[in-house]
Design an enzyme around this catalytic site. Structure first.
Site, short mmCIF file in Angstrom:
data_model
loop_
_atom_site.label_atom_id
_atom_site.label_comp_id
_atom_site.label_asym_id
_atom_site.label_seq_id
_atom_site.Cartn_x
_atom_site.Cartn_y
_atom_site.Cartn_z
N GLU A 112 25.41 -53.45 61.51
CA GLU A 112 23.97 -53.68 61.35
C GLU A 112 23.39 -54.57 62.45
O GLU A 112 22.29 -54.32 62.94
CB GLU A 112 23.69 -54.29 59.97
CG GLU A 112 23.73 -53.31 58.83
CD GLU A 112 25.15 -52.92 58.42
OE1 GLU A 112 25.30 -51.94 57.66
OE2 GLU A 112 26.10 -53.60 58.86
N HIS A 147 25.58 -56.04 46.12
CA HIS A 147 24.72 -54.89 46.44
C HIS A 147 23.48 -54.84 45.56
O HIS A 147 22.88 -53.79 45.39
CB HIS A 147 25.51 -53.59 46.28
CG HIS A 147 26.65 -53.44 47.22
ND1 HIS A 147 27.82 -54.15 47.06
CD2 HIS A 147 26.81 -52.68 48.32
CE1 HIS A 147 28.66 -53.82 48.04
NE2 HIS A 147 28.08 -52.94 48.82
#
Length: 359
Positions: A89, A158
């Site tokens: 990322e 998450h």
């Protein structure tokens, strides 16, 4: 006999012509569109409209996206505009920011915003601050998008809501759509915006269908960033929420209406800038305020709303303290029964409304 057949045929043709005119003159009915398809349409139309727009992220191309939001776009636009990236990322967010500085209009997809923490230096220090630090000489037109907040059964790492995280930072615009119309109109506005926009979707909403009007299906349909929407009119209490929680508020409002309690439900749509005026106007009418969000309570979106109401003209109209309904102040558990008790449910909203109204 031949003349009779001719007369009947001409009469039938005339009737058919009238029916065709009436059919084509009638506006098409609202259609059902899922949030996923609304996002896909917006991406497709904006890429078609502006060749500088491109999408990059993990599995967005050949796999059609982890959640199929980019379905069909790689086949249509090819490798140069739909780019699969490695699982890094920090790397691909940096590439996207650099591309924006060079004059392109990238859309950077995070498979989940929990992973954006790997790239938060690029989002905040590189994207959000550059326009200010360059004295307005260097815009960074980029969209960071992907699912945000809790899903189902994916546990603590998450399941975070980043609305308050990114809403805290000057230089960013932060939007949080609820339904298909929000998703379509806000994403198109975000892509056209010259500022970095954090676009917070919700995984549980992707497959949910909503009616979309003829107007919202237009290629020119835009929803301005910074404007909330009143989803339901009411007179007794104002419920303010964003993303998936808007639907829960509307469901709670239906139940409460049967008991004579009319809730006004505000869909924030935009976290930063926040439409404080819309909330103030509603509170001045209902005299009660409750905020609902899936994120944690400390320093959250609801905290900011309550602070702005307390500091503004609507405070004197409150007949009871403004309160928050939030996620529980713990990392998200994995077990379903614990997960359900860690995020707001319809019953929690109903209980809080009745407690606030003292009924």
């Amino acid at each position: 006999m031949a003349s009779l057949r001719l007369l009947l045929r001409s009469g039938k043709n005339a009737v058919s012509a009238v029916l065709r005119r009436e059919f084509h003159g009638t506006p098409p009915a609202a259609v059902q569109v899922t949030v996923r398809d609304a996002l896909n349409q917006a991406l497709d139309e904006e890429m078609e409209r502006d060749e500088r727009v491109f999408l990059l992220g993990e599995e967005v191309a050949q796999y059609d996206g982890a959640y199929k939001v980019s379905r069909g776009l790689w086949k249509k636009y090819g490798d140069k505009r739909i780019m699969d990236t490695p699982i890094t990322e920090m790397g691909f967010a940096g590439i996207a920011v650099g591309a924006a500085m060079a004059g392109l209009r990238p859309i950077c997809e995070f498979m989940t915003f929990n992973f954006s923490m790997q790239a938060i230096d690029q989002v905040i220090n590189s994207a959000a601050k550059t326009y200010y630090m360059s004295a307005g000489l260097q815009p960074v037109p980029i969209v960071f998008r992907g699912p945000n907040g809790s899903s189902a059964g994916v546990a603590a790492q998450h399941s975070q809501c980043f609305a308050a995280w990114y809403g805290h930072c000057p230089g960013l615009k932060v939007v949080s759509p609820w339904n298909a119309e929000d998703a379509r109109g806000l994403l198109k506005s975000a892509i056209r915006d010259d500022n970095p926009v954090v676009f917070l979707e919700n995984e549980l909403m992707y497959g949910v269908p909503f009616e979309m009007s003829e107007e919202s299906q237009s290629k020119d349909f835009l929803i301005p960033i910074g404007k909330a929407k009143i989803e339901r009119q009411g007179s007794h209490v104002t419920l303010v929420s964003h993303s998936r929680m808007v639907g829960l508020c509307l469901d709670a409002a239906v139940v409460l209406a049967k008991e004579g309690i009319e809730c006004e439900v505000i869909n924030m749509r935009s976290i930063r800038p926040m439409d404080t005026e819309a909330i103030e106007t509603s509170v001045m009418k209902t005299n009660h305020l409750i905020t609902i969000e899936g994120g944690w309570p400390h320093f959250g979106v609801g905290s900011e709303i309550l602070a702005e109401i307390m500091e503004g003209p609507a405070f004197n109209f409150l007949d009871a303290p403004a309160v928050r309904v939030t996620g529980v102040d713990i990392p998200m558990p994995y077990a379903k029964i614990l997960e359900d008790n860690s995020i707001p449910q319809i019953k929690d909203i109903i209980y809080t409304v009745k407690k606030t109204l003292n009924v």
